[in-house]
Design a protein around this motif. Structure first.
Motif, short mmCIF file in Angstrom:
data_model
loop_
_atom_site.label_atom_id
_atom_site.label_comp_id
_atom_site.label_asym_id
_atom_site.label_seq_id
_atom_site.Cartn_x
_atom_site.Cartn_y
_atom_site.Cartn_z
N CYS A 1 -54.49 4.07 -23.68
CA CYS A 1 -54.92 2.94 -23.97
C CYS A 1 -54.65 1.61 -22.82
O CYS A 1 -55.29 0.73 -22.90
N GLU A 2 -53.73 1.95 -22.10
CA GLU A 2 -53.40 1.06 -20.86
C GLU A 2 -54.19 1.28 -19.76
O GLU A 2 -53.98 0.63 -18.87
N GLY A 3 -54.80 2.48 -19.64
CA GLY A 3 -55.51 2.74 -18.34
C GLY A 3 -54.70 3.27 -17.43
O GLY A 3 -55.19 3.04 -16.22
N TYR A 4 -53.44 4.09 -17.66
CA TYR A 4 -52.68 4.24 -16.39
C TYR A 4 -52.81 5.65 -16.19
O TYR A 4 -52.42 6.19 -15.05
N GLY A 5 -53.88 6.45 -16.92
CA GLY A 5 -54.17 7.66 -16.46
C GLY A 5 -53.29 8.96 -17.04
O GLY A 5 -53.41 9.92 -16.52
N ASN A 6 -52.22 8.58 -17.73
CA ASN A 6 -51.44 9.65 -18.36
C ASN A 6 -51.32 9.52 -19.74
O ASN A 6 -50.35 8.80 -20.40
N GLY A 7 -52.26 9.81 -20.56
CA GLY A 7 -52.36 9.74 -22.00
C GLY A 7 -51.18 10.36 -22.96
O GLY A 7 -50.64 11.38 -22.40
N LEU A 8 -51.27 9.81 -23.91
CA LEU A 8 -50.14 10.51 -25.20
C LEU A 8 -50.68 11.88 -25.61
O LEU A 8 -51.90 11.71 -25.67
N ASN A 9 -49.96 12.63 -26.08
CA ASN A 9 -50.59 13.83 -26.72
C ASN A 9 -50.90 13.35 -28.26
O ASN A 9 -49.81 12.99 -29.07
N SER A 10 -52.07 13.42 -28.49
CA SER A 10 -52.26 12.92 -29.93
C SER A 10 -51.81 13.62 -30.94
O SER A 10 -51.79 13.12 -32.09
N SER A 11 -51.12 14.77 -30.75
CA SER A 11 -50.58 15.58 -31.82
C SER A 11 -49.15 15.24 -32.26
O SER A 11 -48.39 15.79 -33.02
N ASN A 12 -48.57 13.97 -31.14
CA ASN A 12 -46.97 13.95 -31.25
C ASN A 12 -46.78 12.43 -31.78
O ASN A 12 -45.84 11.84 -31.85
N ILE A 13 -48.10 11.76 -31.96
CA ILE A 13 -48.04 10.33 -32.26
C ILE A 13 -47.41 10.11 -33.81
O ILE A 13 -46.63 9.15 -33.89
N PHE A 14 -48.07 10.64 -34.71
CA PHE A 14 -47.58 10.63 -36.09
C PHE A 14 -46.97 11.89 -36.79
O PHE A 14 -47.93 13.09 -36.20
N SER A 15 -46.21 11.90 -37.64
CA SER A 15 -45.60 13.22 -38.16
C SER A 15 -46.67 13.99 -39.12
O SER A 15 -46.59 15.03 -39.15
N PHE A 16 -47.53 13.02 -39.57
CA PHE A 16 -48.61 13.92 -40.30
C PHE A 16 -50.04 14.35 -39.78
O PHE A 16 -50.88 14.52 -40.35
N ILE A 17 -49.89 14.14 -38.41
CA ILE A 17 -51.06 14.55 -37.68
C ILE A 17 -50.59 15.73 -36.65
O ILE A 17 -49.75 15.50 -36.03
N LYS A 18 -51.02 16.97 -36.96
CA LYS A 18 -50.72 18.01 -36.59
C LYS A 18 -51.70 18.71 -35.74
O LYS A 18 -52.61 18.63 -35.90
N PRO A 19 -51.24 19.74 -34.68
CA PRO A 19 -52.50 20.53 -34.10
C PRO A 19 -52.94 21.45 -35.26
O PRO A 19 -52.33 21.84 -36.24
N CYS A 20 -54.19 21.52 -35.21
CA CYS A 20 -55.06 22.42 -36.17
C CYS A 20 -54.82 23.86 -36.42
O CYS A 20 -54.20 24.57 -35.41
N GLU A 21 -54.90 24.54 -37.51
CA GLU A 21 -54.45 25.85 -37.36
C GLU A 21 -55.90 26.93 -36.91
O GLU A 21 -55.78 27.93 -36.83
N ASP A 22 -56.91 26.22 -37.02
CA ASP A 22 -58.21 26.86 -36.64
C ASP A 22 -58.52 26.54 -35.27
O ASP A 22 -59.63 27.14 -34.79
N VAL A 23 -58.17 25.53 -34.54
CA VAL A 23 -58.76 25.13 -33.35
C VAL A 23 -57.57 24.68 -32.31
O VAL A 23 -56.85 23.78 -32.61
N ILE A 24 -57.45 25.47 -31.21
CA ILE A 24 -56.45 25.08 -30.10
C ILE A 24 -57.04 23.63 -29.57
O ILE A 24 -58.28 23.37 -29.10
N GLY A 25 -55.81 22.81 -29.43
CA GLY A 25 -56.32 21.48 -28.96
C GLY A 25 -56.89 20.70 -29.97
O GLY A 25 -56.93 19.32 -29.81
N GLY A 26 -56.99 21.09 -31.16
CA GLY A 26 -57.46 20.09 -32.23
C GLY A 26 -56.55 19.49 -32.97
O GLY A 26 -55.26 20.12 -33.11
N ILE A 27 -56.61 18.17 -33.62
CA ILE A 27 -55.82 17.82 -34.38
C ILE A 27 -56.38 17.55 -35.99
O ILE A 27 -57.42 17.39 -36.14
N LYS A 28 -55.17 17.62 -36.95
CA LYS A 28 -55.50 17.34 -37.98
C LYS A 28 -54.67 16.60 -39.23
O LYS A 28 -53.52 16.69 -39.00
N ILE A 29 -55.17 16.01 -40.39
CA ILE A 29 -54.30 15.24 -41.25
C ILE A 29 -53.76 16.31 -42.10
O ILE A 29 -54.21 16.90 -42.57
N MET A 30 -52.38 16.24 -42.22
CA MET A 30 -51.62 17.35 -43.38
C MET A 30 -51.10 16.68 -44.37
O MET A 30 -50.55 15.49 -44.22
#
Ligand code: GDP
Length: 484
Positions: A455-484
């Motif tokens: 969001c700051e445009g520094y070019g090194n983004g955060l991994n979106s599956s590590n931001i909230f404990s309730f958002i995790k990698p999907c069981e059916d798609v590698i690289g995807g995220i889902k609400i658990m």
């Protein structure tokens, strides 16, 4: 007792706990499925929150007030703020298969709820009217008939008002939209292959700037609701709307998508003769999205899945069901896929084997399209299949398939996912390691292409599956995220 209370509630309450507007708001006969669905659909285990109910009623009023103003959208689909008054819009552009289109209409609607906008739909690429009832009483969710669809065809990657392009042009950090933005519209490109600039849509600082723009065009093939949590104010509102976080897709699908009157006839003409009266319905959806996987191996996988996980009974060597009195009930198995091989495998298995227990197993398949085709007739078959699947008590679906996601949302059932196989050579190894299928972990579908948040445009983004404990990698798609 709890379940019978729920059944009673659903029979008495055609608003599904306040989720839907009262029936008197609709013209008589306007949406027959709305009144007839109750007895054949399994009631939801989840109650919509009072905040969500209030937000939907406010939305319906806003839609009634603002939708007529859209006739003033000028020839090139843009406008000046003066003519739209205090109305702001999200305009959904259709693309991809019907499941993709439904998950993106739903995502754009959640965004409209969060931003006090009004959602209007492109009615050219999909015969929305022929498929669905109007969800908002006394108005329409379609773009007005005078809308310039030729201009909409220019709202693509090259469009000069694409969010990512505007940000990229803004120089160092790439985080500012020009103000005012030319023609007062922005194109949000949320397709799976969007770049790092378009992905900044999920950043609070961009959302603050978008508040000033009257028209947002939404082109996507992603379920983006998990990503909306990354904006703090959206996160707070989403938590009030969906205190049980993993019910967003379920509630919104039941709110938005109801078969049109002609679709309802098509659905009943299959359901009543073939599926009605069964004690239990099992829905099996097979969609092969990998080019190097063949049908027989998946047909065996499907059979292994339903037997191993005891979703359906195993064939037995006893001859007990030769007696008419030994079986008094039935289980219906609905198989949907482009190819009939899966249906035939299952049907033959149950014709050839007696099974233990009190049920006959009937296997049915409504359509056989052979390959993915576009156009109204194919969409109708696809929607009928998704809807019929969604009447199931248990679902087995294919990983990554939005077609399966829609059935799961409407059913309110967490599916079993067939294990993804990458090639014939590695299939046995994959089955040994993971089994033929596994139970999903949440009622929510996967956001296939989430952003790395930069969001700051520094070019090194955060991994979106590590931001909230309730958002995790999907069981059916590698690289995807889902609400658990
Ligand atoms: P996805 O590609 O699995 O994510 O699902 P989509 O619905 O977006 O696209 C697949 C399209 O292929 C559907 O919309 C249908 O047109 C067609 N299709 C795929 N599987 C089936 C099926 O089981 N039944 C029918 N009738 N059509 C299907």
């Amino acid at each position: 007792a709890k379940i019978s209370k729920l059944v009673a509630l659903s029979l008495q309450d055609p608003t599904l706990g306040g989720l839907l507007p009262a029936l008197k708001e609709y013209e008589p006969g306007q949406c027959i499925s709305r009144t007839e669905e109750g007895p054949i659909r399994i009631p939801s285990r989840f109650t919509p929150s009072p905040y969500l109910v209030a937000k939907l009623r406010l939305y319906e009023n806003r839609h009634r007030k603002c939708a007529p103003k859209a006739v003033k959208l000028s020839k090139n689909g843009t406008n000046s703020r003066k003519e739209l008054g205090d109305c702001q819009f999200v305009i959904w552009i259709g693309n991809s298969g019907l499941g993709n289109r439904m998950i993106t209409i739903l995502s754009a609607f959640v965004y409209a709820l969060l931003t006090d906008r009004v959602l209007l739909l492109d009615n050219t690429s999909t015969d929305i009217d022929g498929l669905f009832c109007e969800p908002f009483p006394g108005t329409s969710w379609l773009l007005p008939e005078n809308y310039d669809y030729n201009w909409m065809n220019t709202v693509t990657w090259e469009n000069t008002n694409r969010l990512g392009r505007l940000l990229q042009m803004s120089g160092f950090g790439n985080i500012t939209i020009p103000s005012p933005v030319p023609n007062d519209y922005i194109f949000l490109n949320l397709m799976h292959d969007y770049d790092e600039h378009d992905r900044r849509f999920f950043c609070s600082r961009i959302q603050k700037q978008l508040k000033k723009v009257s028209l947002l065009y939404w082109r996507s093939n992603n379920y983006v609701v998990p990503g909306l949590h990354f904006d703090h104010s959206f996160h707070c509102k989403l938590d009030l709307m969906f205190p049980e976080r993993a019910t967003a897709f379920h509630h919104m699908a039941r709110y938005l998508f109801r078969p049109s009157n002609s679709m309802w006839g098509m659905i009943l003409r299959f359901r009543q003769p073939y599926l009605d009266g069964a004690r239990r319905q099992v829905g099996l959806q097979v969609r092969i999205l990998e080019s190097n996987v063949t049908i027989p191996i998946v047909a065996d996988q499907l059979l292994a899945c339903v037997l191993e996980k005891e979703i359906l009974p195993k064939g037995s060597s006893s001859a007990e069901d030769m007696l008419l009195s030994s079986k008094t009930r039935s289980t219906s198995v609905l198989v949907t896929s482009l190819d009939s091989a899966y249906y035939e495998t299952l049907r033959n298995y149950y014709l050839e084997h007696p099974v233990e227990g009190t049920d006959y197993i009937g296997v049915y398949s409504p359509s056989e399209e052979l390959y993915q085709q576009y156009g109204s007739d194919h969409d109708k078959k696809a929607w009928a299949d998704m809807y019929l699947l969604s009447l199931s008590n248990t679902l087995v679906t294919s990983p990554r398939s939005t077609f399966g996601y829609v059935a799961q949302a409407l059913a309110g059932v967490i599916p079993w996912f067939l294990t993804k196989i990458d090639s014939l050579e590695t299939a046995n190894e994959t089955f040994q390691a993971h089994g033929p299928c596994n139970r999903g972990v949440s009622l929510e579908p996967c956001f296939h292409a989430p952003p790395a948040l930069d969001c700051e445009g520094y070019g090194n983004g955060l991994n979106s599956s590590n931001i909230f404990s309730f958002i995790k990698p999907c069981e059916d798609v590698i690289g995807g995220i889902k609400i658990m």
